[in-house]
Each structure stands twice: as C-alpha cells, then as structure tokens.
Scaffold this motif. Structure first.
Motif, PDB file in Angstrom:
ATOM      1  N   GLN A  85       0.831  -1.210   0.000  1.00 54.46           N
ATOM      2  CA  GLN A  85       0.000   0.000   0.000  1.00 54.46           C
ATOM      3  C   GLN A  85       0.866   1.261   0.000  1.00 54.46           C
ATOM      4  OE1 GLN A  85      -4.006  -0.237   2.163  1.00 54.46           O
ATOM      5  NE2 GLN A  85      -2.772  -1.673   3.338  1.00 54.46           N
ATOM      6  N   CYS A  86       1.971   1.221   0.703  1.00 56.76           N
ATOM      7  CA  CYS A  86       2.892   2.371   0.667  1.00 56.76           C
ATOM      8  C   CYS A  86       3.498   2.533  -0.724  1.00 56.76           C
ATOM      9  CB  CYS A  86       4.001   2.188   1.700  1.00 56.76           C
ATOM     10  SG  CYS A  86       3.473   2.267   3.420  1.00 56.76           S
ATOM     11  N   HIS A  89       1.033   4.257  -3.169  1.00 61.88           N
ATOM     12  CA  HIS A  89       0.589   5.618  -2.848  1.00 61.88           C
ATOM     13  C   HIS A  89       1.551   6.615  -3.492  1.00 61.88           C
ATOM     14  CE1 HIS A  89      -1.261   8.911  -1.069  1.00 61.88           C
ATOM     15  NE2 HIS A  89      -1.324   8.542   0.203  1.00 61.88           N
ATOM     16  N   TYR A  90       1.285   6.957  -4.752  1.00 58.18           N
ATOM     17  CA  TYR A  90       2.200   7.808  -5.522  1.00 58.18           C
ATOM     18  C   TYR A  90       2.186   9.260  -5.058  1.00 58.18           C
ATOM     19  CZ  TYR A  90      -2.197   8.985  -7.858  1.00 58.18           C
ATOM     20  OH  TYR A  90      -3.484   9.379  -8.111  1.00 58.18           O
ATOM     21  N   SER A  92       1.831  10.297  -1.796  1.00 55.38           N
ATOM     22  CA  SER A  92       1.986  10.345  -0.339  1.00 55.38           C
ATOM     23  C   SER A  92       3.022  11.377   0.075  1.00 55.38           C
ATOM     24  CB  SER A  92       2.403   8.970   0.182  1.00 55.38           C
ATOM     25  OG  SER A  92       3.659   8.603  -0.363  1.00 55.38           O
ATOM     26  N   SER A 186      -9.111  -1.089  -0.251  1.00 54.52           N
ATOM     27  CA  SER A 186      -9.650  -0.717   1.055  1.00 54.52           C
ATOM     28  C   SER A 186     -10.944  -1.475   1.336  1.00 54.52           C
ATOM     29  CB  SER A 186      -9.903   0.795   1.096  1.00 54.52           C
ATOM     30  OG  SER A 186     -10.510   1.161   2.314  1.00 54.52           O
ATOM     31  N   ARG A 301       2.998  -0.942  -9.287  1.00 49.13           N
ATOM     32  CA  ARG A 301       2.284   0.213  -9.826  1.00 49.13           C
ATOM     33  C   ARG A 301       1.752  -0.069 -11.228  1.00 49.13           C
ATOM     34  NH1 ARG A 301       5.153   5.877  -7.867  1.00 49.13           N
ATOM     35  NH2 ARG A 301       4.971   5.462  -5.619  1.00 49.13           N
ATOM     36  N   ASN A 313      -5.232   5.255   2.719  1.00 47.49           N
ATOM     37  CA  ASN A 313      -4.230   6.317   2.734  1.00 47.49           C
ATOM     38  C   ASN A 313      -3.369   6.147   3.981  1.00 47.49           C
ATOM     39  OD1 ASN A 313      -2.714   8.624   2.563  1.00 47.49           O
ATOM     40  ND2 ASN A 313      -4.451  10.034   2.471  1.00 47.49           N
ATOM     41  N   ASP A 315      -0.897   7.859   4.823  1.00 45.55           N
ATOM     42  CA  ASP A 315      -0.439   9.123   5.418  1.00 45.55           C
ATOM     43  C   ASP A 315      -1.175   9.401   6.722  1.00 45.55           C
ATOM     44  OD1 ASP A 315       1.439   9.619   3.537  1.00 45.55           O
ATOM     45  OD2 ASP A 315       0.251  11.063   2.390  1.00 45.55           O
ATOM     46  N   MET A 321      -7.797   6.566  -0.911  1.00 47.44           N
ATOM     47  CA  MET A 321      -7.415   7.291  -2.116  1.00 47.44           C
ATOM     48  C   MET A 321      -7.473   6.341  -3.319  1.00 47.44           C
ATOM     49  SD  MET A 321      -3.295   7.543  -2.233  1.00 47.44           S
ATOM     50  CE  MET A 321      -3.489   7.929  -3.968  1.00 47.44           C
ATOM     51  N   ILE A 323      -6.294   4.918  -7.179  1.00 50.31           N
ATOM     52  CA  ILE A 323      -5.068   4.774  -7.962  1.00 50.31           C
ATOM     53  C   ILE A 323      -5.337   5.320  -9.358  1.00 50.31           C
ATOM     54  CG2 ILE A 323      -3.387   3.163  -8.899  1.00 50.31           C
ATOM     55  CD1 ILE A 323      -3.204   3.475  -5.921  1.00 50.31           C
ATOM     56  N   LYS A 348       9.459   3.742  -0.872  1.00 46.16           N
ATOM     57  CA  LYS A 348       8.290   3.965  -0.027  1.00 46.16           C
ATOM     58  C   LYS A 348       7.845   2.642   0.602  1.00 46.16           C
ATOM     59  CE  LYS A 348       6.206   8.033  -2.174  1.00 46.16           C
ATOM     60  NZ  LYS A 348       5.012   8.578  -2.872  1.00 46.16           N
TER      61      LYS A 348
END
Length: 420
Positions: A85-86, A89-90, A92, A186, A301, A313, A315, A321, A323, A348
């Motif tokens: 997931q990290c 997250h492009y 983040s 999610s 990705r 997310n 963060d 969020m 993709i 990341k």
C-alpha cells in the motif's frame, strides 16, 4: 558410682579389636570395587545425558524448518500488505522509510477497520502460490525441464530451469495482478470480491494479451517484462545468498566444534541441514526483498494501473485514495517516480520491510529458546521415569557409610551445535 558395681570391666577390656591392619587385603578389594561401581555409574549418567542432548537438539532442529516457513509466509503477511500500500501511494507525503513513522498509522488503521485489514487477500495469495507450483510442475513434465535445483547438473540444465521459471511467471502474471488488487484495496471503500473473481479477472486479462481491457490498463505483455525480471532476479539472489549464508553457518559451527568440547555425533546431519537451510532461506528472502525493492515498486504500480482500485491512505490511516496513474511502461514508471517523488520515492514502505525482518528475528529467537526448553524438559521427565540400570553391590564389600550416596555426575557442557 551407684548402679555400676555389677558392670564387668574385664569383658570390655578383653573385647576383640577391629583394627584396620587386621584385614588390609579385604579393605583394598572393597575400595577397588567401590571405585569400579562409581565409575560405571558415572559412565551411565553421562551416556544418558548425552543421549538426551542428541534427542533435544535433533527435535528442535527438525521443528525449526516449519517454524521458519510459518514466519516467512504467515507472520510476514501483514507487513507485506502495508508495504504494498505504501508503494502504490504515488502522492503520499510520508514515505515510511523507517519503521517509527509507520507504527502510529497502523494503530489508527487497525482501530478504524479492525485487525482483518492486515490480512486482506491472504487466502488468494496462498492459492496463487499453489497455482504457480502446479504450472511449473505441468510445464516441467510437458517439456522435460528441471523443476528444482537438485536435478541441475550443469549450466545447460540450469538454463532450462530458468526458462521454466520465466514461462511460469509469464503465464501467472495476470493472476498476480488480480491478486494484488484484493491485497491492497480498502475494505471501507470497495466491494467485497468473490473467491472466483481473481480467476475471472486473470483469465480475461490473459486472453487480451496484446491490447488493454479498458482505460489506462496496460497490456499483459508490458507487465510481463518487469514480472519475469523481478521473479528471476529474486530467485537467483535467493539461491546465491542462501548458499553463501549456509556456508558461513557451517564454517561458524565447525569453528565452535574446534574450540569447544563437543561430541561429533551430537546432532544428526539431516536435522542440522534442515535448520541451516531454514535460516539461510529467511536471510536470503530478506536480502532479496531489500535489494529488489525499487523493481517491486515499479511492478506493483504497473499492475494496478487502470484497475480503479481504492487503497487506504497510509499518510493518515483513516482515509482512502484512488489509484490514478498513466505510466507507459516500466522505464516510464521508474523515471516518473524519480522525477516526481525523488529517489527515496522508490523506497516507499521500506520501514514495513524493516519491521517485518525485525519481528521475524525476534520471533525466531523466542521460538528457538522455547522449543529448546520444552523439549529439554520433556526429555528430562521421560528419562527420569524410564527404568534405571540396577547396579548390584555385594553386602559384604561395602560398609554402611560407603553405601550412603554416590555422586550424581553430570556432563560439564551441553552440545552447542544449535547456535542459530
């Protein structure tokens, strides 16, 4: 004195003496027999303790391999979910390269959605691994390709083995991408997928090999390139690092055997080999994940582009969020990530890998010590309850003081072959 008038002093004066010098040969024989009995008892106790140590170490060594498999595929899975997931997250602002920034986010994520948020798609991942093994076995039988490294004799057979890996990875790539969606989407913003959805999506994408299905989704032949590259590099890295670590562990134990007093048959070679292979596999897996981390990020990705997946997310740990990326291929994804997110953008979620490795090391040590204590206690109880050897002592050779207690000799040092 009163009452002693009738005591016969002559009887006491002429009582036979029990001097040591009367029967020296008999007492010398008694002493030799006593020492022989003590030596036999000492050897019996040391043999029993030696057998118990062999049993304990062999049992623990055989339990280590399945323990490492559980640590690698079950305990590590929540950290794999967080890492992916990290990576996806492009946009983040927190890269989570160190573990400390990830811990409060995970706490809020679990508090909001429950502990099941860390186990999304676990059954599907195991299923895809099983399908991969089945495809490799089928291709190996059809085209006579070596399936494992044990059947490799020369460079030609190793090349055929790599070809088998490339072919199986190419076929399974669409199913990997469908499995990744179930792993990272999610729970609060996506519909629950059925068990057969991963096969449906995988087959649809496999049949449309040359053209994308819809939107920005990339064709399969583009995502096959990073998949095969990553899979082959990871496989070769695991082999090289695993063999190197195993060789170092063997040299380490040989050095211990030279410096310490250890019996040569303290452990069976098969149990030692299983333990060393398990430890080397864990080390090689962690090393390859760290080295190939940027390539894994690019591959994931590309998998999710155009799938309309919504992820958590990380963060904040409380929002979601979508993709929405538009990469043209692996090189464009790599260049765009470096240009927009910096070089650290390729790492990341590296903190999740550090957490995973640290937890595996700690749990491995705890499980090893616990197994050693439990098996040792069980072996001790069993040995105490087993019939003991009866040593017959002639009554006319040992006096009452010499028969009191024979010292319980224990070995001075336990076998240290189980060091990892």
């Amino acid at each position: 004195m009163a009452g002693l008038e009738s005591f016969n002093m002559d009887f006491q004066r002429h009582r036979p003496s029990r001097s040591i010098s009367e029967h020296p040969s008999q007492l010398q024989q008694n002493f030799q027999d006593t020492e022989m009995i003590r030596q036999q008892h000492r050897e019996t106790l040391m043999e029993m303790s030696k057998n118990k140590d062999i049993l304990v170490n062999d049992t623990v060594n055989k339990c280590i391999k399945p323990t490492c498999l559980i640590l690698q595929h079950v305990v590590s899975y929540p950290f794999i979910v967080l890492r992916r997931q990290c990576q996806l997250h492009y946009a983040s602002t927190r890269y989570h390269i160190v573990p400390f920034t990830l811990i409060p986010v995970v706490y809020r994520l679990v508090k909001t959605q429950g502990i099941g948020v860390l186990w999304k798609g676990f059954g599907t991942v195991l299923l895809i691994k099983g399908i991969t093994m089945a495809i490799e076995a089928l291709l190996s039988e059809l085209f006579d390709l070596p399936k494992d490294t044990n059947s490799i004799n020369n460079s030609k057979s190793f090349g055929k083995h790599i070809i088998l890996k490339c072919a199986s990875l190419s076929i399974i790539t669409p199913f990997y991408s469908a499995c990744l969606v179930e792993t990272v989407q999610s729970n609060i913003a996506s519909e629950k997928t059925a068990f057969y959805d991963v096969f449906k999506e995988g087959f649809i994408r496999l049949l449309q090999w040359n053209c994308p299905q819809k939107g920005r989704m990339l064709p399969v032949w583009i995502i096959v390139v990073p998949t095969v590259t990553y899979g082959v590099l990871r496989y070769i890295t695991n082999i090289l690092v695993g063999k190197s670590v195993k060789h170092l562990l063997i040299m380490y134990e040989l050095r211990i055997c030279k410096t310490e007093v250890i019996s040569k048959d303290s452990d069976s070679p098969s149990s030692i080999n299983e333990r060393l292979e398990a430890v080397s596999d864990l080390t090689a897996s962690a090393f390859s994940d760290a080295v190939l981390f940027p390539l894994e990020l690019v591959m994931h990705r590309l998998y999710l582009q155009g799938t309309r997946t919504i992820i958590d997310n990380l963060d904040t740990g409380t929002s979601v969020m979508p993709i929405l990326t538009g990469y043209e291929g692996p090189l464009d994804c790599f260049a765009t990530t470096v240009a927009q997110e910096g070089r650290f953008g390729l790492f990341k979620g590296f903190g999740a890998l550090l957490l995973q490795t640290s937890l595996i090391v700690i749990l491995y040590k705890v499980v090893k010590i616990s197994l050693l204590k439990v098996v040792d206690a069980y072996a001790t109880t069993s040995s105490n309850q087993s019939p003991q050897a009866v040593i017959i002592k002639p009554n006319n050779l040992i006096n009452s003081q010499e028969e009191s207690v024979i010292p319980d000799f224990r070995p001075l040092m336990r076998s240290t072959s189980f060091m990892m």
